[in-house]
Design a protein around this motif. Sequence first.
Motif, PDB file in Angstrom:
ATOM      1  N   MET A  82      26.811  35.669  35.645  1.00 51.59           N
ATOM      2  CA  MET A  82      27.127  36.976  36.212  1.00 51.59           C
ATOM      3  C   MET A  82      28.534  37.422  35.838  1.00 51.59           C
ATOM      4  O   MET A  82      29.429  36.604  35.657  1.00 51.59           O
ATOM      5  CB  MET A  82      27.009  36.883  37.741  1.00 51.59           C
ATOM      6  N   GLU A  83      28.702  38.717  35.733  1.00 50.15           N
ATOM      7  CA  GLU A  83      30.034  39.293  35.543  1.00 50.15           C
ATOM      8  C   GLU A  83      30.739  39.291  36.907  1.00 50.15           C
ATOM      9  O   GLU A  83      30.360  40.044  37.799  1.00 50.15           O
ATOM     10  CB  GLU A  83      29.895  40.725  35.018  1.00 50.15           C
ATOM     11  N   LEU A  84      31.738  38.431  37.043  1.00 48.95           N
ATOM     12  CA  LEU A  84      32.479  38.322  38.311  1.00 48.95           C
ATOM     13  C   LEU A  84      33.951  38.134  37.982  1.00 48.95           C
ATOM     14  O   LEU A  84      34.318  37.126  37.384  1.00 48.95           O
ATOM     15  CB  LEU A  84      32.003  37.106  39.115  1.00 48.95           C
ATOM     16  N   PRO A  85      34.802  39.059  38.371  1.00 50.78           N
ATOM     17  CA  PRO A  85      36.219  38.909  38.014  1.00 50.78           C
ATOM     18  C   PRO A  85      36.947  37.881  38.883  1.00 50.78           C
ATOM     19  O   PRO A  85      36.822  37.931  40.112  1.00 50.78           O
ATOM     20  CB  PRO A  85      36.802  40.308  38.229  1.00 50.78           C
ATOM     21  N   PRO A  86      37.706  36.978  38.280  1.00 53.34           N
ATOM     22  CA  PRO A  86      38.473  36.017  39.069  1.00 53.34           C
ATOM     23  C   PRO A  86      39.785  36.602  39.592  1.00 53.34           C
ATOM     24  O   PRO A  86      40.446  35.980  40.398  1.00 53.34           O
ATOM     25  CB  PRO A  86      38.773  34.886  38.077  1.00 53.34           C
ATOM     26  N   ALA A  87      40.173  37.777  39.109  1.00 54.07           N
ATOM     27  CA  ALA A  87      41.450  38.359  39.549  1.00 54.07           C
ATOM     28  C   ALA A  87      41.256  39.700  40.262  1.00 54.07           C
ATOM     29  O   ALA A  87      41.960  39.997  41.212  1.00 54.07           O
ATOM     30  CB  ALA A  87      42.380  38.527  38.363  1.00 54.07           C
TER      31      ALA A  87
END
Lengths: 435, 312
Positions: free
Chosen positions: A182-187
């Motif tokens: 999945m596209e999930l931003p860590p920031a």
Amino acid sequence: MAGLAVASGVYLATRRGQKQTADLRLWTFAKPHADAYVKMLSDFLRRHPGKTVDIQIVAGEAVTSRLQAAFWSNLDVPDLVEVEISWAGSFFRGKLESIGFRDLTERIHKTGLWNRIVQARFAPYTTRGRIFGIPHDVHPVMLAYRRDLVEKLGIDVDAIRTWDEFVEIGRRVTVPGKRFMMELPPAGVSSFEVMLFQRDGGYFDPQGNCTLDNEIAIETMKYYVPLVAGRYRIGNDLGGGQIFTRALEDGYYLFMVAPDWRTKVIEQDVPKVGGRMALMPLPAFYPGGRRTSTWGGTMIGITKRCADPDLAWELIMHLYLNKEALAEQFRNTNILPPARDLWDHPAYDEPRPFWSNQPLGRLYANLAPQTPPQYTSPYIGLAKAKLSEALIACVDYYDRYGARGFDGFVRQQMERAASEVRRQMRRNPYLHENA
Amino acid sequence: MKTPDLPAKTVATTSAPRKRPPRGDKIAPYLFVAPFLILFLVFGAYPLIKSVILAFYITSGPRDQVFVGLENFRFLLSDPDFWKAVRNTAVYTFWSLALQVPLGLGLAILLNSRWVKGREFFRLAFFSPNLVGQVFVGVLFSVLFVPQYGLVNRFLHATVGTPLDTRWLAEPSLVMPALVMTSLWMYVGMHMVYFLAGLQAVERELYEAATIDGANSWGQFWHVTLPGIRHVLIFVVLVSTIGSFQLFELPWVMLGRSPGPDGAGLTIVMYLYINGYVAGDLGYASAVGWTLALGLLIVSLLQLRLSGGWKG
């Protein structure tokens, strides 16, 4: 130079009282909105002979800065403005009577709009119990996915009911650096807040108190971070625009968070994956739980400088509640209008070839009533920044130490974030006045 | 040679009472300075005075104001975000000076030597990034730094094997190096031009004398070139420091109109902008502005004192 300065000053000073060219002037930041409104205008003008409406596109963030400057200087203030959800709160900072928008609370209740529109959508445009904007949309959220790749990997999306099930599959199919579940931003907090809202959490409660350190926010952080950090992460984010296009074409992400507006972005930016994409409801946090959330939004408000607020109100009703025109607008933008009674138009049942012939409108409309509220505050920007800081700190901690001591660290970070927001809020002498 | 004394008559003639100038002549000087004065009062002095007053208020736009005395300054000094902005700005300033000044000087020396072919072309090439604004450069580099597909990552992956998905603008520890690299590309050419002008003013005879005295290249650089361009060097360091402290557009554009992850790209001016124009507290923003001005004054005075710039 001095002459020029004096002449400009005199011109601006005398211009103040001059009549503007059109009876109503509307600012919007979205070209698709403007295009749709221009098409819808002829009907409105036919019903109001002799009246004129000027629809102006003011690019992106400039709407906010120009509008703020216009309110402050009382110059060049439009009659109606569309404001993006994350910026709306910044206009509600001062005294209630100093807010540049008209209070629409009574009109909304008197005209029955309160019951027609998904009520959660009024929350972002409400301060101290007064409503200053009409929602343009609902923006329920689904998961968009590469159907071809998902089928090839043997994933049965119909069998996925909860996030736990989704994550379990994600850990099997993710190949770090090559393919992520999945596209999930860590920031960034965009996907985090989708999960937060889905669980009935948020940045603020209905009274405008910061809730970043409540149990829901802490639990969401504890759930989200291991998805983007550590050895078993299933998500990553490369960025938007062309990078997103390449990543989706290359199959770098299998799933991504998709509010209705983003499906149109995907259609336009990644045409190559047409027919190979599909949509599914968000997995729930517990069996039988809410299968959607919300991301983004726009309000329209009538400014106090508007000379004919009744006409402005009628224009809003025409643009935001005209069934036929909005159905056509939906075909062009994929954006579901906010009033429930509009969703029975056949346009919302049309199969969409890009989305593997799924009836995109109906899928979103079925989820829309469950859309959670997102309460706002003039400090929403600060709260988002502090949440982002906490997220980054937690991701860093989890990368280094894993689950050991993670619970305590998350609590500490969230408490710190919330206390910094509260510290700023305490400085505002206007925020706690009663409506 | 002795100067002959003037005849008494001549002296008497020159000291005769002067005619009163016409009325227009009296007004003329004031008319000449009026354009500057009016502009300065309206766009310079008034905002300055107003901002001093505003610094003692909490505001919401220009109309809602509450007098709070020194509260804005007290809050500022205890705000972790302000100190983060100060730290980021100082780090950026340090690295900008440490890299831009020596590189600019090195390039100037290189392009000042006669044996380099196509000097004019290289001068233009190195200076050209300055012809475009920070916004353009910000957009350009935000594309170059993208993970997976950006040129910077592609190049580093191919040469030193760094991961392709290095997130330069999303990883707090990498934001500042990305900003410093970008500004290096942008400003090194400008410093080079200043130094070139300084180098061309150093007299050739001094080098010849140094050669006769047996000075090698390093000796010539240390004893002739550096003292010869001392004033340019002080100017460049001072201007770079002030420019670095005013950094705003570049990180604002590169980080998507935000201070970046964990506020890693938050600068003092960005902090001022966010408080003044996003949050709407012009009073607090004024307090930040005056604190920055005071800080800059102290740093500039310190630099001038340490470099001996006072002496002229």
